[in-house]
Design an enzyme around this catalytic site. Structure first.
Site, short mmCIF file in Angstrom:
data_model
loop_
_atom_site.label_atom_id
_atom_site.label_comp_id
_atom_site.label_asym_id
_atom_site.label_seq_id
_atom_site.Cartn_x
_atom_site.Cartn_y
_atom_site.Cartn_z
N TYR A 169 -13.73 -42.03 -15.10
CA TYR A 169 -13.84 -41.30 -16.38
C TYR A 169 -15.31 -41.07 -16.76
CZ TYR A 169 -12.60 -40.41 -21.35
OH TYR A 169 -12.43 -39.87 -22.61
N ALA A 170 -16.13 -42.13 -16.63
CA ALA A 170 -17.55 -42.00 -16.99
C ALA A 170 -18.24 -41.01 -16.05
CB ALA A 170 -18.24 -43.37 -16.93
N VAL A 182 -4.89 -27.31 -16.27
CA VAL A 182 -6.27 -26.82 -16.14
C VAL A 182 -6.93 -27.22 -14.82
CG1 VAL A 182 -6.77 -26.56 -18.61
CG2 VAL A 182 -7.13 -28.79 -17.51
N ARG A 184 -1.75 -31.88 -28.78
CA ARG A 184 -1.76 -33.09 -29.62
C ARG A 184 -3.20 -33.62 -29.75
NH1 ARG A 184 0.69 -37.75 -25.49
NH2 ARG A 184 -1.36 -38.30 -24.63
N ILE A 227 -11.63 -42.44 -31.19
CA ILE A 227 -10.83 -41.59 -32.08
C ILE A 227 -9.37 -42.01 -31.96
CG2 ILE A 227 -10.30 -39.19 -32.71
CD1 ILE A 227 -13.35 -39.77 -32.67
N ALA A 253 -4.46 -28.83 -26.21
CA ALA A 253 -4.40 -28.68 -27.68
C ALA A 253 -3.03 -28.98 -28.28
CB ALA A 253 -4.86 -27.28 -28.07
N ALA A 287 -16.86 -38.47 -14.50
CA ALA A 287 -16.42 -37.11 -14.87
C ALA A 287 -17.09 -36.66 -16.16
CB ALA A 287 -14.90 -37.09 -15.04
N ASN A 291 -11.11 -29.36 -23.91
CA ASN A 291 -10.76 -30.65 -24.50
C ASN A 291 -9.78 -31.45 -23.63
OD1 ASN A 291 -10.04 -32.55 -26.96
ND2 ASN A 291 -8.11 -31.68 -26.22
P1 NAI Z 1 -4.50 -37.10 -25.73
O1 NAI Z 1 -4.04 -37.79 -24.49
O2 NAI Z 1 -3.93 -37.52 -27.02
O3 NAI Z 1 -4.29 -35.52 -25.58
C1 NAI Z 1 -4.69 -34.84 -24.42
C2 NAI Z 1 -3.93 -33.54 -24.28
O4 NAI Z 1 -4.38 -32.91 -23.06
C3 NAI Z 1 -2.41 -33.73 -24.15
O5 NAI Z 1 -1.73 -32.83 -24.99
C4 NAI Z 1 -2.15 -33.44 -22.68
O6 NAI Z 1 -0.86 -32.88 -22.44
C5 NAI Z 1 -3.25 -32.46 -22.34
N1 NAI Z 1 -3.55 -32.43 -20.91
C6 NAI Z 1 -3.73 -33.50 -20.09
N2 NAI Z 1 -3.93 -33.07 -18.83
C7 NAI Z 1 -3.88 -31.72 -18.86
C8 NAI Z 1 -4.01 -30.72 -17.87
N3 NAI Z 1 -4.20 -31.02 -16.57
N4 NAI Z 1 -3.91 -29.42 -18.25
C9 NAI Z 1 -3.69 -29.10 -19.53
N5 NAI Z 1 -3.54 -30.02 -20.52
C10 NAI Z 1 -3.64 -31.30 -20.18
O7 NAI Z 1 -6.10 -37.24 -25.71
P2 NAI Z 1 -7.17 -37.22 -26.91
O8 NAI Z 1 -7.44 -38.61 -27.31
O9 NAI Z 1 -6.79 -36.22 -27.92
O10 NAI Z 1 -8.47 -36.74 -26.10
C11 NAI Z 1 -8.87 -35.38 -26.03
C12 NAI Z 1 -10.22 -35.30 -25.29
O11 NAI Z 1 -11.17 -36.13 -25.95
C13 NAI Z 1 -10.15 -35.81 -23.85
O12 NAI Z 1 -11.00 -35.01 -23.04
C14 NAI Z 1 -10.70 -37.22 -23.96
O13 NAI Z 1 -11.26 -37.66 -22.75
C15 NAI Z 1 -11.77 -37.03 -25.04
N6 NAI Z 1 -12.14 -38.25 -25.73
C16 NAI Z 1 -11.22 -38.96 -26.48
C17 NAI Z 1 -11.62 -40.10 -27.15
C18 NAI Z 1 -10.69 -40.89 -28.01
O14 NAI Z 1 -11.13 -41.92 -28.54
N7 NAI Z 1 -9.44 -40.48 -28.18
C19 NAI Z 1 -13.01 -40.59 -27.05
C20 NAI Z 1 -13.87 -39.78 -26.25
C21 NAI Z 1 -13.43 -38.65 -25.62
#
Ligand code: NAI
Length: 246
Positions: free
Chosen positions: A154-155, A64, A19, A187, A17, A157, A90
């Site tokens: 990724y798919a 996580v 970003r 997004i 959360a 998971a 998330n």
């Molecule tokens: P992002 O990369 O901007 O943010 C992800 C956040 O998760 C970061 O703050 C990161 O530090 C944190 N994170 C990563 N690994 C972690 C771990 N092991 N433990 C705790 N925190 C961890 O990603 P975004 O775009 O905000 O995506 C959020 C979710 O939405 C993800 O699950 C992604 O797969 C999913 N998603 C995103 C899409 C998109 O178009 N951006 C489309 C479909 C799904």
């Protein structure tokens, strides 16, 4: 929503959360009244989001995918906030590569953060919610769960998250706990901004609404699934993609 602050007095845990989409979800849940445990690897950024959220929200550093650390963190949050009413899984990463180039490390990293971690938090928090007789679990999957080029790991998971969510929704239904998955399409976040420009443009062309989604578009649906307005909705998989489907 039936009232302005339908999540007043609720305690929410949102992972990843600091970003992007997770930040948008944490802020929206807080705006609706929840106290939010803002979980991320990046403590400084998580704490900044918690301050922005208000309602005595707090940031926590947690990987996580580290199972013992997840159990300890959840126990810590229950101790600190009294209980957990809402869990939003998330946190997620991608390590895209074609099948013939994908390394074991790329496979393992994505499966452990995007799937195993969801199991760890759902087990820890779901057990607590079951005992409380109330809970809302929202797992962030992806439109890619249907299968996508370059995203074998990724798919797999994200499809796993759908199966996991539907299974726990059946197991927890009689205990007042709902579990649903959301599938964002495309997004605009740091994750997608990291793509080469021509691929970003190609994605936009596939969206009937002709725009990338914003974190708030996802957060609004998650807020609904976290509220009592969705109390008869469980085991659902909801696309949030401006009409985009693979
Ligand atoms: P992002 O990369 O901007 O943010 C992800 C956040 O998760 C970061 O703050 C990161 O530090 C944190 N994170 C990563 N690994 C972690 C771990 N092991 N433990 C705790 N925190 C961890 O990603 P975004 O775009 O905000 O995506 C959020 C979710 O939405 C993800 O699950 C992604 O797969 C999913 N998603 C995103 C899409 C998109 O178009 N951006 C489309 C479909 C799904």
């Amino acid at each position: 929503m039936s009232e302005a602050r339908p999540l007043e007095n609720r305690v929410a845990v949102v992972t990843g959360a600091a970003r992007g989409i997770g930040r948008g979800i944490a802020l929206r849940l807080a705006e609706r009244g929840a106290r939010v445990a803002v979980i991320d690897m990046n403590l400084e950024a998580a704490e900044a989001v918690a301050v922005e959220a208000g309602n005595e929200s707090f940031g926590m550093r947690l990987d996580v995918s580290d199972r013992p650390a997840v159990d300890a963190a959840i126990a810590d949050i229950v101790e600190r906030a009294g209980r957990i009413d809402i869990l939003v899984n998330n946190a997620g990463i991608n390590r895209d590569a074609m099948l013939w180039k994908m390394t074991d490390d790329e496979w393992d990293a994505v499966i452990s953060v995007d799937l195993s971690a969801v199991f760890y938090t759902c087990r820890a928090v779901g057990t607590h919610m079951r005992a409380n007789g109330y809970g809302r679990i929202v797992n962030v999957s992806s439109a890619s769960w249907m299968g996508n080029i370059g995203q074998t790991n990724y798919a797999a998971a994200k499809a796993g998250v759908v199966g996991l969510t539907r299974s726990i929704s059946k197991e927890l239904a009689r205990s007042g706990v709902t579990a649903n998955a959301v599938c964002p399409g495309f997004i605009e976040t740091d994750m997608t901004r990291g793509m080469p420009e021509h691929l970003f443009a190609a994605q936009l062309e596939k969206i009937p609404m002709q725009r990338a989604g914003q974190p708030e578009d996802v957060a609004n649906v998650v807020a609904f699934l976290s509220s009592d307005d969705s109390s008869y909705v469980t085991g659902e998989v909801i696309n949030i993609g401006g009409g985009y489907k693979l």
